[in-house]
Design a protein around this motif. Structure first.
Motif, PDB file in Angstrom:
ATOM      1  N   VAL A 102       3.192  -1.452 -11.758  1.00 13.33           N
ATOM      2  CA  VAL A 102       4.537  -0.957 -11.439  1.00 13.33           C
ATOM      3  C   VAL A 102       4.525  -0.269 -10.071  1.00 13.33           C
ATOM      4  O   VAL A 102       5.428  -0.475  -9.241  1.00 13.33           O
ATOM      5  CB  VAL A 102       5.029   0.026 -12.523  1.00 13.33           C
ATOM      6  CG1 VAL A 102       6.342   0.673 -12.113  1.00 13.33           C
ATOM      7  CG2 VAL A 102       5.202  -0.693 -13.860  1.00 13.33           C
ATOM      8  N   PHE A 103       3.506   0.533  -9.810  1.00 16.97           N
ATOM      9  CA  PHE A 103       3.440   1.272  -8.541  1.00 16.97           C
ATOM     10  C   PHE A 103       3.405   0.318  -7.354  1.00 16.97           C
ATOM     11  O   PHE A 103       4.024   0.583  -6.320  1.00 16.97           O
ATOM     12  CB  PHE A 103       2.209   2.175  -8.526  1.00 16.97           C
ATOM     13  CG  PHE A 103       2.130   3.066  -7.314  1.00 16.97           C
ATOM     14  CD1 PHE A 103       2.816   4.266  -7.282  1.00 16.97           C
ATOM     15  CD2 PHE A 103       1.396   2.697  -6.201  1.00 16.97           C
ATOM     16  CE1 PHE A 103       2.769   5.088  -6.157  1.00 16.97           C
ATOM     17  CE2 PHE A 103       1.338   3.500  -5.083  1.00 16.97           C
ATOM     18  CZ  PHE A 103       2.027   4.700  -5.064  1.00 16.97           C
ATOM     19  N   ARG A 104       2.704  -0.807  -7.479  1.00 21.64           N
ATOM     20  CA  ARG A 104       2.575  -1.743  -6.361  1.00 21.64           C
ATOM     21  C   ARG A 104       3.891  -2.439  -6.014  1.00 21.64           C
ATOM     22  O   ARG A 104       4.002  -3.034  -4.946  1.00 21.64           O
ATOM     23  CB  ARG A 104       1.505  -2.788  -6.682  1.00 21.64           C
ATOM     24  CG  ARG A 104       0.084  -2.232  -6.659  1.00 21.64           C
ATOM     25  CD  ARG A 104      -0.949  -3.329  -6.800  1.00 21.64           C
ATOM     26  NE  ARG A 104      -2.304  -2.803  -6.688  1.00 21.64           N
ATOM     27  CZ  ARG A 104      -3.125  -2.584  -7.716  1.00 21.64           C
ATOM     28  NH1 ARG A 104      -2.703  -2.861  -8.960  1.00 21.64           N
ATOM     29  NH2 ARG A 104      -4.322  -2.107  -7.525  1.00 21.64           N
ATOM     30  N   THR A 105       4.872  -2.361  -6.904  1.00 20.72           N
ATOM     31  CA  THR A 105       6.170  -2.979  -6.604  1.00 20.72           C
ATOM     32  C   THR A 105       7.076  -2.060  -5.795  1.00 20.72           C
ATOM     33  O   THR A 105       8.143  -2.487  -5.349  1.00 20.72           O
ATOM     34  CB  THR A 105       6.905  -3.362  -7.908  1.00 20.72           C
ATOM     35  OG1 THR A 105       7.276  -2.176  -8.633  1.00 20.72           O
ATOM     36  CG2 THR A 105       6.032  -4.244  -8.789  1.00 20.72           C
ATOM     37  N   LEU A 106       6.664  -0.809  -5.604  1.00 18.76           N
ATOM     38  CA  LEU A 106       7.502   0.142  -4.875  1.00 18.76           C
ATOM     39  C   LEU A 106       7.475  -0.147  -3.376  1.00 18.76           C
ATOM     40  O   LEU A 106       6.411  -0.503  -2.835  1.00 18.76           O
ATOM     41  CB  LEU A 106       7.024   1.577  -5.107  1.00 18.76           C
ATOM     42  CG  LEU A 106       7.096   2.110  -6.539  1.00 18.76           C
ATOM     43  CD1 LEU A 106       6.432   3.479  -6.614  1.00 18.76           C
ATOM     44  CD2 LEU A 106       8.542   2.209  -6.997  1.00 18.76           C
ATOM     45  N   PRO A 107       8.599   0.021  -2.679  1.00 20.04           N
ATOM     46  CA  PRO A 107       8.591  -0.094  -1.214  1.00 20.04           C
ATOM     47  C   PRO A 107       7.638   0.929  -0.609  1.00 20.04           C
ATOM     48  O   PRO A 107       7.462   2.029  -1.148  1.00 20.04           O
ATOM     49  CB  PRO A 107      10.043   0.212  -0.825  1.00 20.04           C
ATOM     50  CG  PRO A 107      10.843  -0.025  -2.069  1.00 20.04           C
ATOM     51  CD  PRO A 107       9.940   0.305  -3.214  1.00 20.04           C
TER      52      PRO A 107
END
Length: 447
Positions: free
Chosen positions: A47-52
């Motif tokens: 989930v964190f890696r999908t953040l801008p």
């Protein structure tokens, strides 16, 4: 509110566009709370890696230390460096403090020499000092700047600073004054910064206690507090959000101490049962052994108890009332010391105040109990013993409850140590001694 199931479905379907749209306009604090609620470390990282990129660092700074460490273990070196470089320096230092040595080595190895030196400088300050919670990222202006030049400086450097609402006017790193962004925005462009700045500046040293720095921020309603080194050079600021964290942590620590629990930085569920037990058992052992004093006093009056067995029935009421009275006084005095409403030099004033309160409280409690006991047992002698013992116990409890926290403060100890469990133990022993001495004298019992 976020729907975790929806997020996981988008992850599985690899719908990156939908995920980016989901994060748009969302606050970093709420996203951090969502991440922290995901128990699976692999899913947290996914989930964190999908953040801008511009949002990821803010979200990371709001995550609890254990969650940051879990994510860091799953990151590649490049990802670690990217997050570390995007964090404000004070957040980066806090992050490193939570990590095991091998991860710290990985991160610092990939960091730039300048950033490594800056973070190491923060980590060298004592944990309870203002230097440990300050950030060196602040907007500095020169006294000769015009408002136009000052605003250009803010536009050029502000993106990398912790706050731009308060700017600091420096000359050769010496703090001359402060000027707010509001004053700059509302002044003429050709006005001099030196004419707008306030020179009467509240500041602290790097080694000032961080709780004292937080209290100054609250006292003067500041957004940030300048921090000076031993040569009076400005090296950083303590911001109001960091001050709130300090005061929250201090309050949590005091609550633990007041409940006879050794403070623990870990969240409740993050600590194992063994750790919880270890933090509690030492105080419990001390209090249990100290309670043996009360038992020995009772044993000494076995003959008196044998002569009038009814005396035992009133012991719990007497001891509980004394403990409650002592806890009330201690709580109010500890609060007053924390808020600096009370200082050690006020000891005599506090004693006079508590004696006045004790006189009123003891009179009411003694009269109520004396009347109840007389009506129930029709024994005026027993009623008199209980009334006098209760009055004396209340006075003793109020004095102990107010004096011990002040004594602890005077000895540079945490006043919260002198809280309910310890005071109750002391007052219990005193109450039992007073009670049986009064009973022996008034009822002519054997001692």
């Amino acid at each position: 509110m976020f729907n975790k199931d929806q997020i996981f479905q988008l992850l599985e379907s690899r719908d990156g566009e939908a995920l980016r749209a989901l994060w748009q306009g969302r606050g970093a604090v709420d996203i951090a709370a969502l991440l922290d609620s995901v128990e699976d470390g692999a899913r947290q990282a996914a989930v964190f890696r999908t953040l801008p990129k511009d949002l990821a660092a803010d979200v990371f700074s709001y995550l609890p230390g254990p969650t940051q460490a879990t994510l860091a273990r799953s990151f590649a070196d490049g990802e670690l460096q990217q997050i570390f470089d995007a964090l404000h320096l004070d957040d980066a230092a806090d992050f490193l403090e939570e990590l095991p040595a091998n991860l710290v080595t990985r991160i610092l190895r990939s960091a730039s020499p300048q950033r490594r030196m800056a973070v190491n400088a923060l980590l060298r300050y004592p944990a309870d000092s203002a230097g440990s919670v300050m950030t060196p990222e602040f907007v500095s202006l020169r006294p000769g700047d015009t408002v136009r030049q000052a605003l250009d400086t803010i536009r050029r450097t502000g993106i990398h600073k912790e706050t731009v609402y308060t700017c600091y006017v420096l000359e050769h790193r010496q703090l001359l004054g402060v000027v707010s962004a509001k004053d700059l925005l509302t002044a003429a462009e050709d006005a001099a910064v030196a004419d707008l700045m306030v020179t009467d500046v509240v500041s602290v040293g790097t080694l000032t206690d961080r709780e004292e720095a937080a209290r100054l921020l609250a006292k003067y309603d500041l957004l940030a507090l300048p921090v000076l080194d031993g040569e009076e050079r400005m090296v950083g600021i303590v911001t109001v959000d960091d001050a709130m964290d300090v005061l929250t942590e201090a309050a949590a620590e005091d609550l633990s101490i007041m409940a006879a629990v050794t403070p623990d930085e870990k969240p409740y569920f993050a600590a194992s049962a063994w750790e919880h037990a270890r933090h509690r058992v030492v105080w419990l052992l001390i209090l249990m052994l100290s309670a043996a004093i009360t038992g020995s006093i009772i044993t000494r009056y076995e003959d008196a108890i044998s002569a009038v067995p009814l005396l035992v029935a009133f012991l719990p009421m007497l001891m509980d009332t004394g403990g409650n009275c002592g806890s009330q006084s201690a709580t109010l005095v500890i609060r007053g010391l924390a808020l600096e409403e009370i200082r050690p030099r006020d000891a005599l004033r506090v004693i006079r105040k508590e004696l006045a309160v004790a006189a009123i409280v003891s009179a009411v409690l003694a009269a109520a109990n004396g009347l109840r006991i007389y009506l129930q047992y029709h024994d005026s002698a027993i009623a008199l013993v209980i009334s006098l013992s209760l009055a004396a116990t209340v006075v003793l409890a109020k004095l102990v409850g107010c004096m011990l926290p002040i004594a602890a403060k005077q000895l540079h100890m945490d006043p919260a140590i002198m809280a309910s469990p310890l005071i109750t133990t002391i007052v219990d022993a005193g109450a039992v001694l007073i009670y049986f001495q009064a009973a022996a004298a008034l009822l002519r019992l054997p001692v």
